[in-house]
Design a protein around this motif. Structure first.
Motif, PDB file in Angstrom:
ATOM      1  N   GLU A 135       1.925   9.577  -5.651  1.00  0.00           N
ATOM      2  CA  GLU A 135       2.683  10.834  -5.541  1.00  0.00           C
ATOM      3  C   GLU A 135       3.479  11.096  -6.802  1.00  0.00           C
TER       4      GLU A 135
ATOM      5  N   PHE B  59       1.028   4.163  -2.809  1.00  0.00           N
ATOM      6  CA  PHE B  59       0.865   5.547  -2.416  1.00  0.00           C
ATOM      7  C   PHE B  59       1.972   6.411  -3.014  1.00  0.00           C
TER       8      PHE B  59
ATOM      9  N   ILE C 166      -4.357   6.338   7.626  1.00  0.00           N
ATOM     10  CA  ILE C 166      -5.227   5.184   7.336  1.00  0.00           C
ATOM     11  C   ILE C 166      -4.394   3.914   7.256  1.00  0.00           C
ATOM     12  N   ILE C 167      -3.258   4.006   6.567  1.00  0.00           N
ATOM     13  CA  ILE C 167      -2.404   2.816   6.435  1.00  0.00           C
ATOM     14  C   ILE C 167      -1.986   2.308   7.803  1.00  0.00           C
TER      15      ILE C 167
ATOM     16  N   VAL D 270      -3.264  12.066   5.746  1.00  0.00           N
ATOM     17  CA  VAL D 270      -4.446  11.242   6.017  1.00  0.00           C
ATOM     18  C   VAL D 270      -4.210   9.811   5.545  1.00  0.00           C
ATOM     19  N   GLY D 271      -3.662   9.686   4.331  1.00  0.00           N
ATOM     20  CA  GLY D 271      -3.447   8.356   3.773  1.00  0.00           C
ATOM     21  C   GLY D 271      -2.563   7.510   4.655  1.00  0.00           C
ATOM     22  N   LEU D 272      -1.479   8.107   5.091  1.00  0.00           N
ATOM     23  CA  LEU D 272      -0.577   7.340   5.933  1.00  0.00           C
ATOM     24  C   LEU D 272      -1.239   6.976   7.252  1.00  0.00           C
TER      25      LEU D 272
ATOM     26  N   ALA E 215      -5.815  12.982  10.427  1.00  0.00           N
ATOM     27  CA  ALA E 215      -4.687  12.071  10.601  1.00  0.00           C
ATOM     28  C   ALA E 215      -4.512  11.695  12.064  1.00  0.00           C
TER      29      ALA E 215
ATOM     30  N   ALA F  92       0.817  -1.201   0.000  1.00  0.00           N
ATOM     31  CA  ALA F  92       0.000   0.000   0.000  1.00  0.00           C
ATOM     32  C   ALA F  92       0.852   1.253   0.000  1.00  0.00           C
TER      33      ALA F  92
ATOM     34  N   GLU G 237      -3.101  14.816   1.750  1.00  0.00           N
ATOM     35  CA  GLU G 237      -3.427  13.458   1.375  1.00  0.00           C
ATOM     36  C   GLU G 237      -2.434  12.470   1.981  1.00  0.00           C
ATOM     37  N   ALA G 238      -1.196  12.836   1.927  1.00  0.00           N
ATOM     38  CA  ALA G 238      -0.185  11.959   2.497  1.00  0.00           C
ATOM     39  C   ALA G 238      -0.421  11.768   3.986  1.00  0.00           C
TER      40      ALA G 238
END
Lengths: 97, 717, 173
Positions: free
Chosen positions: A34, A30, A76-77, A72-74, C164, A26, A69-70
């Motif tokens: 980027e 990601f 989530i990961i 939030v995305g991270l 986050a 994942a 995004e990074a």
């Protein structure tokens, strides 16, 4: 130098897409997203040589969004990893029929 | 709408200035409104009674109406029902007398509000007061009032008493809408409304399946006719862009005489009229309609509703005058119905069935009248028929009432309506006996009773029309004339037979039962007396000149009043006829003038009545339970020419089969199959597509990319 | 000279990008990514987007990539050195799709009629840089014409931070 920059942008975008399609990790997916964003940014900057400063301003916003995004995305990961103990997307198959 | 109702009550509406003349309408809207109010009040009472009786049943018992005084739901309708009718009748009389003194040439149209407006087409909620609608209003409210009064006595013991009066008032409301409406659209509202009330009242005792079915039959057969009415109305709209009476008749003469369009319109209207007025081939519902309470038969299925078709043709006289083929059809169907129904009536044993077929037959006469252009004669017969047929039905009602109580006293299950179980009733019910003989003389066409004048005028006009200078089909009208005369003789026969079987000879009701036979109460025989008086004198309002001058007439005391009264209505049609047909004949096809044939027919009628009286009187009649089955031609007549069976075989069963085919094969098979197939296909495709939903992010990204590519490709190439 | 520099940057960027996709270890991928980002920053400079080049290095290659690195280390992903590439038919189809995409982009680019000549927009940027400096050239429209979007971006970042935090916070259960 505009045309070569656009070609470079296209090449980077295609490679990024390929990465999203073929990697299972994942985080790497990601990263590839980027990469795609960067390719688009490059195209924007190249086009700003033709159409003015707006291209660069747009890149500025894209970078901000990418940062958000990074973050939030991270996050989530991380929470997914806590649950599954893995970041291999083949293991996350709840969203299926 | 609200304000308009107020306007009805306060100002009596806004009359169009130029048409009003000297005639000042007196609250004409209230005439329609009163029965509606009666309906609402009685309807509320009926609902309250329903609640009360449901509560009683839930409590484990049944609502008892007899002990402890009748509840308000069963006393108030006796006041409300006839009360609103009396008020409406009085209002009509006031308007009538005002119009009598006014001599208006143009109809007075009073518009209350715009009912609908679509594009260039508008219909006003407006009433039209003219000579024809006035006569109809007089008949509807007058006879209607008498029948309401009679009903108070007749229906007293029925638990559905308030419901009955609610329906009856509603019927009068719609009937008045029918005759007073100023356009075909409004007439159609009334037309459908009276059909609905007819259905409700035929099936009044709906717990009896046979009676409920009779209501259904009436409703469905009427629908066939209504299609004709609607199509004719559409044709009128397409042709003239309006369905208002005044406008349509004003423009009608632009149509070619005898043209296919006007013929089609007239014939479609006649189809509607044939349905409502029970003419061949749509008459079958009327005899079955006798399942309703007898006063209903008198009001709806004899005096008023069934004459709506005659009213329609008379109202549309201009259209029918322009279409000689339609006129010939109307007269032909009328005369055939008159004869056909009369033959069936010869062998019926149910007193109401005899009267029902008699009604069909008499309606046939009216159509002969309006078919040969004698519109005033048709309306005249409509009016006199309303008197004597209402009287006959109410008399029959009194008889049935008495018979019913007699059988009720011994808990016998004999048929209270079968004339074979009657006989000798004149001793028990003298008033009914006398009044019904008066009505019988009237319907048989015996001088000086009402039917003599109206029926003879129709028969005579048939002859006169056939002998006109340019008559379209002279031979045909001669045949009509002969059949009409023959049917008149049959009328005299079956009516006398009915009277003899009911009132004369020895009583066949039964020893114990006959003790309970009694005369009707005053509330029931008073209307009989009034109607009997009208049946005697009603004919004298329209005495033809040739009769007036002879010994049959009263000379200067009488006149062709109705004929002249209706002249503003019929003038246009008469004018068209005179222009295209020339002068009407003054002698019958085989010679002789109007007076001579009137004399011949009345003498013949008297002879038939006298012979029948002796013949039937001498024949031994056995009660229904012991009677043997008929054979030969009599059986065919008894079974009404097997028309119902024929319709069953030829129309109903094929329709049922076709319907079943459409249901089983087309609907359940093909249509449902397609619908289900679509469903299964969707599920199948969904199942296949759901395979793509792997849950793998890579696959989603892949599909997304393909999508992007497709969009990109479309925008590039 | 400029052209040579560009092709060097381009070559490094493409090599780095391939490395991102092909590298066995996540950390390797990440480092290749940093290389690519830096090269792209170089091309930004060549395209007269000095300010963007700076924040590309500072924000992207610096902050965001370090964030990635932290996550990788936090999850202890540095050791699984097996390739996690999807194989078989899927990979083939993916390559085909990507090839089609490349073909389409190439065709589109050729048909667009874009030349290397700097248009009026580019000359305006050059003039602005000469007058206000590299930062001033982008700051002036950013704080005037696009100020609303700029403020909204600030809110977006705030939301992202909150999000986050909520997502990554260990549930105290």
């Amino acid at each position: 130098m505009i045309t070569p920059a656009l070609v470079l942008s296209a090449v980077l975008f295609v490679i990024g897409t390929l990465g999203v399609l073929v990697r299972r990790n994942a985080i790497i997916m990601f990263l590839c997203i980027e990469l795609q964003l960067n390719a688009v940014n490059l195209a924007f900057v190249a086009f700003s040589r033709l159409h003015g400063i707006e291209g660069q301003i747009f890149v500025f916003f894209v970078m901000t969004v990418a940062a958000a995004e990074a973050a939030v995305g991270l996050a989530i990961i991380i929470s997914i990893f806590r649950h599954y103990e893995t970041v291999n997307v083949d293991n996350f198959k709840l969203l299926r029929w | 709408m609200h304000a308009s109702l107020a306007a009805v009550l306060v100002q009596g509406g806004q009359a169009t200035a130029e048409a009003a003349g000297h005639f000042e309408p007196f609250y004409p809207g209230l005439i329609i409104l009163l029965p509606l109010i009666g309906f609402l009040l009685n309807g509320v009472l009926a609902l309250r009674h329903g609640v009360a009786s449901a509560t009683a049943v839930r409590g484990g018992g049944e609502l008892d109406l007899d002990t402890g005084g009748r509840p308000a739901t069963h006393t108030l309708p006796s006041l409300i029902g006839p009360g609103v009718m009396l008020l409406a009748f009085l209002l009509t009389v006031v308007n009538f007398t005002r119009m009598l003194g006014a001599h208006i040439e143009e109809p007075v149209v009073i518009s209350y509000w715009t009912w609908m407006a679509t594009g260039t087409f508008t219909v006003d909620a407006a009433i039209q007061l003219d000579q024809l609608s006035m006569i109809m209003m007089m008949v509807v409210t007058g006879v209607g009032f008498l029948i309401h009064v009679f009903s108070v006595g007749y229906m007293k013991a029925d638990s559905g008493y308030p419901r009955y009066f609610a329906y009856l008032n509603l019927f009068v409301f719609f009937m008045l809408t029918l005759v007073m409406g100023s356009s075909y659209a409004l007439m159609f509202v009334g037309w459908e409304g009276v059909g609905l009330c007819s259905y409700l009242l035929i099936g009044f005792w709906f717990s009896d399946k046979e009676k409920a079915d009779a209501g259904k039959k009436a409703f469905i057969v009427n629908r066939i006719g209504d299609v004709g009415f609607l199509v004719a109305m559409f044709l009128l709209y397409v042709t003239f862009g309006t369905v208002d009476f005044v406008a349509v008749f004003h423009d009608a003469e632009t149509l070619a005489y005898g043209g296919s369009l006007v013929t089609a319109i007239a014939l479609f209207f006649f189809l509607g009229a044939a349905g409502k007025s029970a003419q061949i081939p749509l008459y079958v519902w009327l005899p079955d309609a006798m399942a309703g309470p007898t006063p209903v038969s008198a009001l709806i299925h004899a005096a008023t509703m069934v004459t709506a078709g005659v009213n329609l043709v008379a109202r549309s006289s201009v259209l029918f005058a322009l279409a000689p083929v339609a006129g010939a059809t109307v007269a032909g169907v009328g005369v055939l119905t008159a004869l056909f129904a009369a033959t069936i009536a010869l062998k019926q044993n149910d007193i109401k069935k005899v009267l029902a077929y008699s009604t069909v037959s008499q309606l046939g006469y009216m159509f002969v009248g309006v078919g040969v252009g004698a519109y005033s004669a048709g309306v005249f017969h409509l009016m006199t028929h309303a008197f004597f047929k209402a009287l006959l039905f109410l008399g029959a009602g009194a008889v049935i009432h008495s018979m019913h109580e007699a059988y009720h006293s011994t808990h016998s299950h004999e048929d209270a309506q079968d004339m074979r179980n009657m006989g000798g009733l004149k001793a028990h019910m003298p008033i009914t006996w006398v009044t019904m003989w008066i009505a019988t003389f009237a319907i048989a066409g015996i001088w000086p009773f009402a039917g003599f004048f109206s029926k003879d005028e129709i028969i005579w006009q048939t002859a006169a029309f056939g002998g006109a200078t340019h008559a379209p089909y002279p031979m045909l009208y001669t045949v009509y004339w002969v059949i009409a005369l023959a049917a008149a003789m049959l009328t005299a026969f079956y009516m006398t037979r009915m009277m003899v079987m009911t009132f004369h000879g020895t009583n066949r009701t039964g020893e114990e039962e006959s003790k309970h036979l009694h005369e009707a109460p005053v509330v029931m025989w008073a209307p009989l007396a009034v109607l009997a008086t009208l049946s005697v004198v009603g004919g004298w309002i329209n005495v033809p000149e040739s009769i007036r001058e002879s010994f049959l007439g009263l000379g200067p005391l009488t006149s062709e009043w109705l004929h002249h009264w209706l002249e503003p209505i019929t003038a246009q049609a008469t004018h068209i006829q005179a222009a295209n047909l020339g002068e009407l004949s003054h002698s019958a096809p085989v010679g002789g003038g109007e007076f001579m044939w009137a004399l011949i027919s009345t003498v013949l009628a008297i002879a038939v009545v006298a012979t029948t009286f002796r013949m039937v009187g001498q024949k031994e009649i056995v009660p229904a339970a012991q009677d043997v089955e008929l054979t030969g031609f009599a059986k065919v007549l008894y079974n009404k020419w097997y028309v119902d069976e024929f319709y069953d075989r030829v129309i109903v069963e094929p329709i049922l089969r076709t319907s079943r085919f459409f249901w089983k094969v087309i609907d359940a098979g093909i249509i449902d199959g397609v619908v289900n197939g679509v469903g299964w296909t969707a599920r199948g495709v969904g199942f296949v597509i759901s395979m793509f939903q792997t849950g793998s992010v890579n696959t989603y990204a892949f599909i997304l990319t393909v999508g992007v590519l497709v969009i990109l490709g479309v925008s590039i190439f | 000279m400029v052209d040579i520099l560009f092709y060097v940057f381009a070559a490094v960027a493409i090599g780095g990008a391939l490395g991102v996709v092909m590298a066995k270890s996540p950390v390797g991928s990440l480092l290749f990514m940093v290389t690519t980002l830096a090269s792209v920053a170089g091309t930004y400079v060549l395209l007269e987007a000095h300010f963007l080049a700076a924040i590309q290095i500072i924000v992207y290659a610096g902050a965001i990539m370090v964030l990635f690195l932290f996550v990788i280390m936090l999850l202890n992903l540095g050791h699984d050195y097996h390739r996690d590439l999807k194989g078989g038919a899927y990979a083939v189809v993916s390559f085909a799709i990507v090839g089609a995409m490349a073909g389409m982009l190439q065709r589109q680019l050729r048909g667009s009629g874009i030349t290397d000549a700097v248009a009026s927009g580019g000359r305006a940027i050059d003039a602005a840089i000469a007058e206000h400096g590299a930062i001033g050239a982008i700051a002036e429209p950013l704080y005037t014409t696009y100020v609303v979007a700029f403020e909204i971006t600030g809110i977006l970042l705030l939301v992202a931070i909150v999000g986050a935090l909520v997502l990554a916070k260990r549930n105290v259960a």
